[in-house]
Design a protein around this motif. Sequence first.
Motif, PDB file in Angstrom:
ATOM      1  N   PHE A  87     -12.930  31.164   8.541  1.00 52.64           N
ATOM      2  CA  PHE A  87     -12.951  30.061   7.602  1.00 52.64           C
ATOM      3  C   PHE A  87     -13.085  30.549   6.162  1.00 52.64           C
ATOM      4  O   PHE A  87     -13.383  31.709   5.897  1.00 52.64           O
ATOM      5  N   GLN A  88     -12.924  29.611   5.257  1.00 53.62           N
ATOM      6  CA  GLN A  88     -13.113  29.893   3.833  1.00 53.62           C
ATOM      7  C   GLN A  88     -14.539  30.366   3.567  1.00 53.62           C
ATOM      8  O   GLN A  88     -14.774  31.305   2.816  1.00 53.62           O
ATOM      9  N   HIS A  89     -15.494  29.681   4.193  1.00 56.99           N
ATOM     10  CA  HIS A  89     -16.900  30.079   4.069  1.00 56.99           C
ATOM     11  C   HIS A  89     -17.289  30.835   5.340  1.00 56.99           C
ATOM     12  O   HIS A  89     -16.822  30.528   6.441  1.00 56.99           O
ATOM     13  N   PHE A  90     -18.171  31.797   5.204  1.00 57.71           N
ATOM     14  CA  PHE A  90     -18.352  32.822   6.223  1.00 57.71           C
ATOM     15  C   PHE A  90     -19.040  32.311   7.484  1.00 57.71           C
ATOM     16  O   PHE A  90     -18.762  32.773   8.578  1.00 57.71           O
ATOM     17  N   ASN A  91     -20.003  31.379   7.334  1.00 53.82           N
ATOM     18  CA  ASN A  91     -20.676  30.762   8.481  1.00 53.82           C
ATOM     19  C   ASN A  91     -21.361  31.779   9.388  1.00 53.82           C
ATOM     20  O   ASN A  91     -21.405  31.606  10.612  1.00 53.82           O
ATOM     21  N   LEU A  92     -21.883  32.842   8.803  1.00 53.80           N
ATOM     22  CA  LEU A  92     -22.638  33.812   9.599  1.00 53.80           C
ATOM     23  C   LEU A  92     -24.057  33.293   9.833  1.00 53.80           C
ATOM     24  O   LEU A  92     -24.592  32.516   9.034  1.00 53.80           O
ATOM     25  N   PHE A  93     -24.660  33.729  10.936  1.00 51.79           N
ATOM     26  CA  PHE A  93     -26.063  33.380  11.183  1.00 51.79           C
ATOM     27  C   PHE A  93     -26.937  34.212  10.253  1.00 51.79           C
ATOM     28  O   PHE A  93     -26.975  35.448  10.361  1.00 51.79           O
ATOM     29  N   PRO A  94     -27.686  33.579   9.333  1.00 53.25           N
ATOM     30  CA  PRO A  94     -28.421  34.347   8.320  1.00 53.25           C
ATOM     31  C   PRO A  94     -29.557  35.181   8.874  1.00 53.25           C
ATOM     32  O   PRO A  94     -29.957  36.172   8.268  1.00 53.25           O
ATOM     33  N   ASN A  95     -30.086  34.777  10.043  1.00 57.24           N
ATOM     34  CA  ASN A  95     -31.216  35.509  10.624  1.00 57.24           C
ATOM     35  C   ASN A  95     -30.771  36.656  11.518  1.00 57.24           C
ATOM     36  O   ASN A  95     -31.609  37.343  12.116  1.00 57.24           O
ATOM     37  N   MET A  96     -29.467  36.887  11.624  1.00 54.48           N
ATOM     38  CA  MET A  96     -28.938  37.961  12.462  1.00 54.48           C
ATOM     39  C   MET A  96     -28.295  39.035  11.599  1.00 54.48           C
ATOM     40  O   MET A  96     -27.734  38.743  10.543  1.00 54.48           O
ATOM     41  N   THR A  97     -28.349  40.277  12.080  1.00 52.57           N
ATOM     42  CA  THR A  97     -27.654  41.365  11.398  1.00 52.57           C
ATOM     43  C   THR A  97     -26.149  41.235  11.628  1.00 52.57           C
ATOM     44  O   THR A  97     -25.696  40.415  12.440  1.00 52.57           O
ATOM     45  N   ALA A  98     -25.390  42.065  10.940  1.00 53.19           N
ATOM     46  CA  ALA A  98     -23.931  42.027  11.103  1.00 53.19           C
ATOM     47  C   ALA A  98     -23.545  42.243  12.563  1.00 53.19           C
ATOM     48  O   ALA A  98     -22.729  41.494  13.117  1.00 53.19           O
ATOM     49  N   ILE A  99     -24.123  43.251  13.190  1.00 51.19           N
ATOM     50  CA  ILE A  99     -23.734  43.543  14.564  1.00 51.19           C
ATOM     51  C   ILE A  99     -24.200  42.452  15.511  1.00 51.19           C
ATOM     52  O   ILE A  99     -23.506  42.109  16.501  1.00 51.19           O
ATOM     53  N   GLU A 100     -25.335  41.852  15.252  1.00 52.80           N
ATOM     54  CA  GLU A 100     -25.810  40.748  16.095  1.00 52.80           C
ATOM     55  C   GLU A 100     -24.891  39.542  15.962  1.00 52.80           C
ATOM     56  O   GLU A 100     -24.633  38.835  16.951  1.00 52.80           O
ATOM     57  N   ASN A 101     -24.388  39.272  14.752  1.00 61.85           N
ATOM     58  CA  ASN A 101     -23.431  38.186  14.565  1.00 61.85           C
ATOM     59  C   ASN A 101     -22.173  38.419  15.390  1.00 61.85           C
ATOM     60  O   ASN A 101     -21.639  37.489  15.997  1.00 61.85           O
ATOM     61  N   VAL A 102     -21.692  39.653  15.418  1.00 56.29           N
ATOM     62  CA  VAL A 102     -20.466  39.962  16.155  1.00 56.29           C
ATOM     63  C   VAL A 102     -20.699  39.885  17.668  1.00 56.29           C
ATOM     64  O   VAL A 102     -19.819  39.467  18.427  1.00 56.29           O
ATOM     65  N   MET A 103     -21.886  40.241  18.119  1.00 54.14           N
ATOM     66  CA  MET A 103     -22.195  40.256  19.550  1.00 54.14           C
ATOM     67  C   MET A 103     -22.499  38.877  20.118  1.00 54.14           C
ATOM     68  O   MET A 103     -22.371  38.667  21.330  1.00 54.14           O
ATOM     69  N   GLU A 104     -22.866  37.935  19.284  1.00 52.98           N
ATOM     70  CA  GLU A 104     -23.414  36.662  19.755  1.00 52.98           C
ATOM     71  C   GLU A 104     -22.482  35.916  20.713  1.00 52.98           C
ATOM     72  O   GLU A 104     -22.883  35.530  21.819  1.00 52.98           O
ATOM     73  N   ALA A 105     -21.240  35.688  20.331  1.00 52.24           N
ATOM     74  CA  ALA A 105     -20.339  34.894  21.174  1.00 52.24           C
ATOM     75  C   ALA A 105     -19.993  35.591  22.492  1.00 52.24           C
ATOM     76  O   ALA A 105     -20.053  34.960  23.560  1.00 52.24           O
ATOM     77  N   PRO A 106     -19.627  36.888  22.481  1.00 49.35           N
ATOM     78  CA  PRO A 106     -19.349  37.546  23.774  1.00 49.35           C
ATOM     79  C   PRO A 106     -20.556  37.535  24.709  1.00 49.35           C
ATOM     80  O   PRO A 106     -20.397  37.379  25.923  1.00 49.35           O
ATOM     81  N   LEU A 107     -21.761  37.691  24.155  1.00 57.02           N
ATOM     82  CA  LEU A 107     -22.961  37.629  24.990  1.00 57.02           C
ATOM     83  C   LEU A 107     -23.130  36.235  25.582  1.00 57.02           C
ATOM     84  O   LEU A 107     -23.409  36.080  26.773  1.00 57.02           O
ATOM     85  N   ALA A 108     -22.930  35.206  24.756  1.00 57.91           N
ATOM     86  CA  ALA A 108     -23.113  33.826  25.212  1.00 57.91           C
ATOM     87  C   ALA A 108     -22.110  33.445  26.295  1.00 57.91           C
ATOM     88  O   ALA A 108     -22.413  32.621  27.168  1.00 57.91           O
ATOM     89  N   HIS A 109     -20.914  34.056  26.239  1.00 57.70           N
ATOM     90  CA  HIS A 109     -19.877  33.730  27.212  1.00 57.70           C
ATOM     91  C   HIS A 109     -19.789  34.746  28.355  1.00 57.70           C
ATOM     92  O   HIS A 109     -18.862  34.693  29.162  1.00 57.70           O
ATOM     93  N   GLY A 110     -20.743  35.674  28.409  1.00 60.74           N
ATOM     94  CA  GLY A 110     -20.781  36.630  29.513  1.00 60.74           C
ATOM     95  C   GLY A 110     -19.563  37.524  29.582  1.00 60.74           C
ATOM     96  O   GLY A 110     -19.044  37.803  30.670  1.00 60.74           O
ATOM     97  N   ARG A 111     -19.131  38.027  28.434  1.00 59.71           N
ATOM     98  CA  ARG A 111     -17.915  38.837  28.383  1.00 59.71           C
ATOM     99  C   ARG A 111     -18.167  40.321  28.656  1.00 59.71           C
ATOM    100  O   ARG A 111     -17.344  41.157  28.322  1.00 59.71           O
ATOM    101  N   GLY A 112     -19.284  40.655  29.237  1.00 59.08           N
ATOM    102  CA  GLY A 112     -19.597  42.042  29.548  1.00 59.08           C
ATOM    103  C   GLY A 112     -21.097  42.268  29.501  1.00 59.08           C
ATOM    104  O   GLY A 112     -21.882  41.357  29.217  1.00 59.08           O
ATOM    105  N   THR A 113     -21.506  43.503  29.787  1.00 58.80           N
ATOM    106  CA  THR A 113     -22.919  43.846  29.668  1.00 58.80           C
ATOM    107  C   THR A 113     -23.270  43.991  28.189  1.00 58.80           C
ATOM    108  O   THR A 113     -22.387  44.161  27.338  1.00 58.80           O
ATOM    109  N   LYS A 114     -24.564  43.966  27.893  1.00 62.93           N
ATOM    110  CA  LYS A 114     -24.985  44.101  26.499  1.00 62.93           C
ATOM    111  C   LYS A 114     -24.542  45.439  25.906  1.00 62.93           C
ATOM    112  O   LYS A 114     -24.053  45.467  24.764  1.00 62.93           O
TER     113      LYS A 114
END
Length: 270
Positions: free
Chosen positions: A110-137
């Motif tokens: 999106f135009q605006h980033f919409n990142l989770f402010p309380n998460m680090t960059a890598i945690e932001n990237v990991m969030e959706a695959p973890l939530a959808h069970g796309r592999g082990t942590k």
Amino acid sequence: MKDTVMHPEPATVVDHQSKRMLELIGLRKSFGANQVLKGVDLSMNQGEVVSIIGASGSGKSTLLRCINWLETPDKGSTIMVDGRQVGHDDPARASRRDLARRRTEIGMVFQHFNLFPNMTAIENVMEAPLAHGRGTKPEIRALAEELLARVGLSERMTHHPSQLSGGQQQRVAIARALAMKPKLMLFDEVTSALDPELVDEVLKVMKGLAEDGMTMLFVTHEMAFAEDVSDRIIFMADGAILEEGPPSEVLRKPRHDRTRSFLSRAMRGM
């Protein structure tokens, strides 16, 4: 003479692969009495890069948001991604579970980033695959590290959004979208909120994705970038596609007066 809004014949473009990745048939969207999209027909093949240009209010962003049902299309609209329908022709009959599954195949930045402010960059990237069970942590973390390296942020993985520039935040947002391994990427004016000196670093990442064969549909006001990376450019006006074709035709030899008028303002300085 006033141009007539029409659905032009598909332009001859480079056919990367014969596989159809996106097809919109009669896409309509109204907000009350305001009809924003007026029966848009559009198709894209796998690996194709298509940019959408046009004045504010022409329906560009609404079109992107309808593709993954962030906005619910009007009844009778058909959206196909990789040969399967997203949602349903009748929104009242759309399955939430199936819609959620299909939306994971469509990445959007999106135009605006919409990142989770309380998460680090890598945690932001990991969030959706973890939530959808796309592999082990560990697997998902390895993928996130690879994606952040790909967008040039290996040294910023543990930084929070507040510690990153706007360009860096947008690159995290791109990595986050890629983490779900989408079949189609949508970009909605992703550089418009950035300071001018930060625009190039985001466009460089997008160009790399295009060169790697990612199927991409993006709305932009960056005419030079659209000309450089697009197989096809679409000009929208009043909720419809007025003109489309290769960049050399649409940007340099537009057929319609409205396209010419828009480009005369948008391409100053190119």
